[in-house]
Write a protein that holds these residues in place. Sequence first.
Motif: not given
Length: 172
Positions: A140-144, A148-150
């Motif tokens: 998620v961190r890489c893509v969004l 979003a990762a949080k």
Amino acid sequence: MKRFFESGSSNTKKQKTQANRKYDDSYLQFGFVVKFGSENSTPLPQCVICQETLSNQSMKPSLLKRHQLSKHPETENKPIEFFQRKVTIFRKESKCMSSFTNFNENIVKASYLASLIIAKDGKPHTIGETLVLPAAKEIVRCVLGDKAAKEIEKVSLSNDTVKEELMTCRRI
Ligand SMILES: [Zn+2]
């Protein structure tokens, strides 16, 4: 609470034959907008000052005015613009509330679906927290992005959660 009371008081077939009272735009002068219950389409008057929803049978000027005078006497004879402003604020607040609810539902749903995948594959429950979530977070961190990762961190795949999901699953 309110809905329970209403359905309880009208659980006979008579309900269908009883005509619903309709909302009229002029009711805004008493501070009321129309609200539709999600289960049926009975229009209900809702006060924009205290957000209380009254029964459909209260949808008439005398009863709406009674609510206004007893609960919000200071709003009597306010110009219609006053109530329109209240409606705008009120709608914004409800929108905010519903997106908050959706957000929480999504978190629960995500936990559930992920737990199900782990359980179906016969993997030890612990990999949810040790492997699946960290991996999902990085994806998620890489893509969004970081924000979003949080959000992903709020999803729980702890041992207990997976067990609970499984129990629920079996019950269904
Ligand atoms: Zn009110």
